[in-house]
Design a protein around this motif. Structure first.
Motif, short mmCIF file in Angstrom:
data_model
loop_
_atom_site.label_atom_id
_atom_site.label_comp_id
_atom_site.label_asym_id
_atom_site.label_seq_id
_atom_site.Cartn_x
_atom_site.Cartn_y
_atom_site.Cartn_z
N TRP A 122 15.98 -63.63 26.70
CA TRP A 122 17.02 -62.62 26.97
C TRP A 122 16.48 -61.20 26.96
O TRP A 122 17.05 -60.31 27.57
CB TRP A 122 18.15 -62.71 25.92
CG TRP A 122 18.91 -64.01 25.94
CD1 TRP A 122 18.70 -65.09 26.75
CD2 TRP A 122 20.00 -64.36 25.08
NE1 TRP A 122 19.59 -66.09 26.45
CE2 TRP A 122 20.40 -65.66 25.42
CE3 TRP A 122 20.68 -63.71 24.05
CZ2 TRP A 122 21.45 -66.32 24.78
CZ3 TRP A 122 21.72 -64.35 23.41
CH2 TRP A 122 22.10 -65.65 23.76
N ILE A 123 15.42 -61.00 26.19
CA ILE A 123 14.90 -59.64 26.01
C ILE A 123 13.67 -59.44 26.89
O ILE A 123 12.67 -60.14 26.75
CB ILE A 123 14.55 -59.39 24.53
CG1 ILE A 123 15.81 -59.49 23.66
CG2 ILE A 123 13.88 -58.03 24.36
CD1 ILE A 123 15.53 -59.56 22.18
N GLN A 124 13.77 -58.52 27.83
CA GLN A 124 12.63 -58.22 28.69
C GLN A 124 12.19 -56.77 28.54
O GLN A 124 11.01 -56.47 28.46
CB GLN A 124 13.01 -58.48 30.17
CG GLN A 124 13.40 -59.93 30.46
CD GLN A 124 12.29 -60.92 30.18
OE1 GLN A 124 11.11 -60.59 30.30
NE2 GLN A 124 12.64 -62.15 29.78
N ASP A 128 17.28 -53.90 26.99
CA ASP A 128 18.00 -55.07 26.43
C ASP A 128 18.21 -54.94 24.92
O ASP A 128 18.79 -55.84 24.30
CB ASP A 128 17.20 -56.35 26.72
CG ASP A 128 17.00 -56.57 28.21
OD1 ASP A 128 17.94 -56.28 28.98
OD2 ASP A 128 15.89 -57.01 28.60
N LEU A 129 17.72 -53.86 24.34
CA LEU A 129 17.80 -53.69 22.89
C LEU A 129 18.71 -52.51 22.52
O LEU A 129 18.81 -51.57 23.29
CB LEU A 129 16.39 -53.44 22.33
CG LEU A 129 15.41 -54.59 22.54
CD1 LEU A 129 14.01 -54.18 22.12
CD2 LEU A 129 15.86 -55.82 21.75
N PRO A 130 19.34 -52.52 21.34
CA PRO A 130 19.32 -53.65 20.41
C PRO A 130 20.18 -54.81 20.92
O PRO A 130 21.13 -54.59 21.67
CB PRO A 130 19.94 -53.06 19.14
CG PRO A 130 20.88 -52.00 19.64
CD PRO A 130 20.21 -51.42 20.86
N LEU A 131 19.83 -56.01 20.50
CA LEU A 131 20.61 -57.20 20.81
C LEU A 131 21.28 -57.63 19.50
O LEU A 131 20.59 -57.91 18.52
CB LEU A 131 19.70 -58.29 21.35
CG LEU A 131 20.34 -59.60 21.80
CD1 LEU A 131 21.45 -59.39 22.83
CD2 LEU A 131 19.28 -60.55 22.36
N THR A 162 19.73 -60.18 15.00
CA THR A 162 19.61 -59.00 15.85
C THR A 162 18.14 -58.69 16.14
O THR A 162 17.26 -59.05 15.36
CB THR A 162 20.25 -57.77 15.19
OG1 THR A 162 19.47 -57.37 14.05
CG2 THR A 162 21.68 -58.05 14.75
N ALA A 163 17.92 -58.04 17.28
CA ALA A 163 16.57 -57.60 17.66
C ALA A 163 16.61 -56.12 18.01
O ALA A 163 17.58 -55.65 18.63
CB ALA A 163 16.07 -58.43 18.83
N HIS A 164 15.55 -55.41 17.63
CA HIS A 164 15.52 -53.96 17.78
C HIS A 164 14.16 -53.50 18.29
O HIS A 164 13.16 -54.20 18.13
CB HIS A 164 15.80 -53.29 16.43
CG HIS A 164 17.07 -53.78 15.80
ND1 HIS A 164 18.27 -53.11 15.90
CD2 HIS A 164 17.34 -54.92 15.10
CE1 HIS A 164 19.21 -53.81 15.28
NE2 HIS A 164 18.68 -54.91 14.78
N LYS A 242 9.19 -60.23 23.13
CA LYS A 242 8.51 -58.99 23.52
C LYS A 242 9.37 -58.22 24.50
O LYS A 242 10.19 -58.79 25.21
CB LYS A 242 7.19 -59.32 24.21
CG LYS A 242 6.06 -59.63 23.27
CD LYS A 242 4.77 -59.64 24.06
CE LYS A 242 3.78 -60.64 23.54
NZ LYS A 242 2.85 -61.07 24.54
N TYR A 243 9.16 -56.92 24.51
CA TYR A 243 9.87 -56.11 25.49
C TYR A 243 8.94 -55.06 26.07
O TYR A 243 7.94 -54.68 25.46
CB TYR A 243 11.10 -55.46 24.86
CG TYR A 243 10.77 -54.36 23.87
CD1 TYR A 243 10.48 -54.65 22.55
CD2 TYR A 243 10.76 -53.02 24.27
CE1 TYR A 243 10.18 -53.65 21.64
CE2 TYR A 243 10.47 -52.01 23.36
CZ TYR A 243 10.18 -52.33 22.04
OH TYR A 243 9.87 -51.34 21.16
#
Ligand SMILES: [Zn+2]
Length: 483
Positions: A122-124, A128-131, A162-164, A242-243
């Motif tokens: 989901w995170i590119q 896309d952050l934060p999720l 969550t991802a940041h 990773k982003y």
């Protein structure tokens, strides 16, 4: 049918707890040892805690999603500390559809791995952050010494994930959700929790730092009631989350996770219950008010029920959760004891004489005997009841806070700690090492609860040493007996 009481707390606290769970009709043991059947009254209590949390999650920008119950074993094995921590508690499915599976599946003990796998997809980019995701689910952790609500092999919970983009944002999120938990515990459950960071050996398997809210139960034991974990880049590296950053470089995301479970129901029982049973904070009580008509003759019955309907009409005006006790063939005394057992904050009795006086007899669950009783005219009944519910909520929080504060101590020596943990929690300079905690636990049965944020302005303060082993202190930690 005679009204039956619970074992007094002073006689056997553990039996008191079991009695209350059973006699207040909250839950019972399931055919599989360690599992529980949550009965409607217990489930309604959980639903109210759940909705208090859910609205707070949404207000802080989180969205609910759902991930699978089965997790490939290879996922669990990807994060070294995670696999070590969870393997002893795993339930593993080896067969499906009558065939042995190519890869065994873990029944989720927690979902960092499967959600990490999805997040990697989901995170590119930094956009896309934060999720911010939350899941309401059941999890399974094989339990050798089960207790209803407190430790069950299967339990219900929420897990936030969550991802940041940065470490600072992830730490900020970890602490924000700790605050959300504390706010819910204090203002909904009337439990004055202490926020702190766990020692390295008490932290979540795979976390950099784990924070918790710690609640004091009616026997002074601690209940870890919610946890919030800063996971660093551990799971991002294991699952390749990773982003693409604004400067066009590939970066690992920083993740968090946090959870509150049906354990909180056990906390509510033990923080407020007394020798008559449960005492529920109005904000989470399934029934805030119970109406108990009292009659002897059929004629009286018609009169009191007609009046009870007027009372219902009044209560509907202010959105109070009420219940009309229509049960026949039970004495008023039995019914009163029953509702006290179930912890309903306010009881309204209606007998023929009350109808004549156009009033009801109100009893507060938090104030025993005559002091908690007052006649209440039906005019303005709704507003009055609403105000009294607020009073009961505040009184329960006040009583729990006074009780807790009377059992919080500070020790400057190990000998002092030993004495203090027999009757509460002891705050002491502590190194945070495993050897030291193991020794204290073995000698006193008290475990390190947390390094309270309020009592520590810095970590590793210069010159401060552990009061037990003499090594440099990490900070001041609470020790206490715990569930
Ligand atoms: Zn030490």
């Amino acid at each position: 049918m005679a009204a039956q009481g619970v074992t007094p707390r002073s006689e056997d606290y553990s039996r008191w707890y079991t009695d209350v769970v059973r006699m207040a009709d909250l839950a019972e043991n399931a055919p599989v040892r360690g599992c529980m059947i949550i009965k409607p009254y217990g489930y309604e209590l959980w639903e109210n805690i759940k909705s208090a949390l859910d609205s707070r999650f949404k207000a802080t920008g989180h969205r609910n999603a759902y991930f699978p119950l089965f997790i490939p074993m290879s996922f669990i094995n990807k994060e070294a500390e995670h696999v070590e921590g969870f393997t002893p508690e795993l339930a593993v499915v080896t067969h499906g559809g009558g065939k042995e599976l190519e890869e065994p599946l873990a029944v989720r003990p927690t979902s960092e791995t499967v959600i990490g796998h999805a997040f990697a997809d989901w995170i590119q980019s930094y956009r896309d952050l934060p999720l911010l995701i939350n899941q309401w689910a059941n999890v399974v952790r094989w339990e050798l010494r089960p207790r209803l609500f407190l430790r069950t092999t299967e339990f219900l919970w929420q897990e936030g994930h969550t991802a940041h983009a940065t470490q600072d944002e992830a730490i900020e999120e970890t602490l924000r959700m700790l605050d959300v938990y504390a706010d819910m515990a204090i203002n909904e459950c009337a439990i004055p929790v202490i926020k702190g960071v766990k020692s390295q050996q008490e932290k979540f398997a795979g976390a950099v730092d784990s924070y918790s809210i710690e609640a004091m139960m009616g026997n002074t034991w601690a209940l870890q009631s919610g946890t919030s974990h800063f996971l660093g880049e551990n799971f991002a590296k294991a699952f390749d989350i990773k982003y693409l950053a604004e400067d066009n470089t590939q970066q690992y995301a920083w993740t968090t996770s946090w959870g509150v479970s049906t354990r909180m129901v056990g906390g509510v029982i033990m923080a407020h219950g007394d020798d008559k049973g449960l005492r529920l904070p109005p904000r989470i009580a399934p029934y805030q008010v119970v109406i108990t008509p009292i009659w002897k003759t059929d004629e009286d019955r018609d009169t009191v029920f007609a009046f009870a309907m007027q009372v219902e009409d009044e209560l509907r005006k202010v959105d109070v959760r009420y219940h009309l006790d229509e049960r026949d063939g039970l004495s008023p005394g039995f019914k009163f004891n029953d509702w006290e057992m179930r912890g309903v904050p306010i009881r309204l009795e209606i007998g023929p004489r009350d109808v004549d006086a156009a009033s009801v007899m109100l009893s507060r669950r938090d104030i025993p005997g005559r002091d908690g009783k007052m006649p209440l005219p039906i005019d303005n009944l709704a507003d009055k009841v609403n105000g009294l519910l607020d009073d009961v909520q505040a009184a329960l929080l006040r009583q729990a806070t006074e009780y807790r504060d009377a059992h919080l101590f500070e020790a400057s020596t190990y000998d002092e700690l030993k004495e203090q943990v027999a009757d509460g929690w002891s705050l002491i300079w502590h190194c945070g090492t495993r050897e030291c905690e193991d020794r204290i636990k073995e000698e006193t049965k008290a475990s390190s609860r947390c390094f309270p944020l309020e009592d520590n302005s810095e970590w590793h303060p210069q010159g401060a040493t552990c009061a037990v082993c003499g090594k440099p202190a990490y900070g001041k930690a609470y020790f206490g007996r715990a569930y």
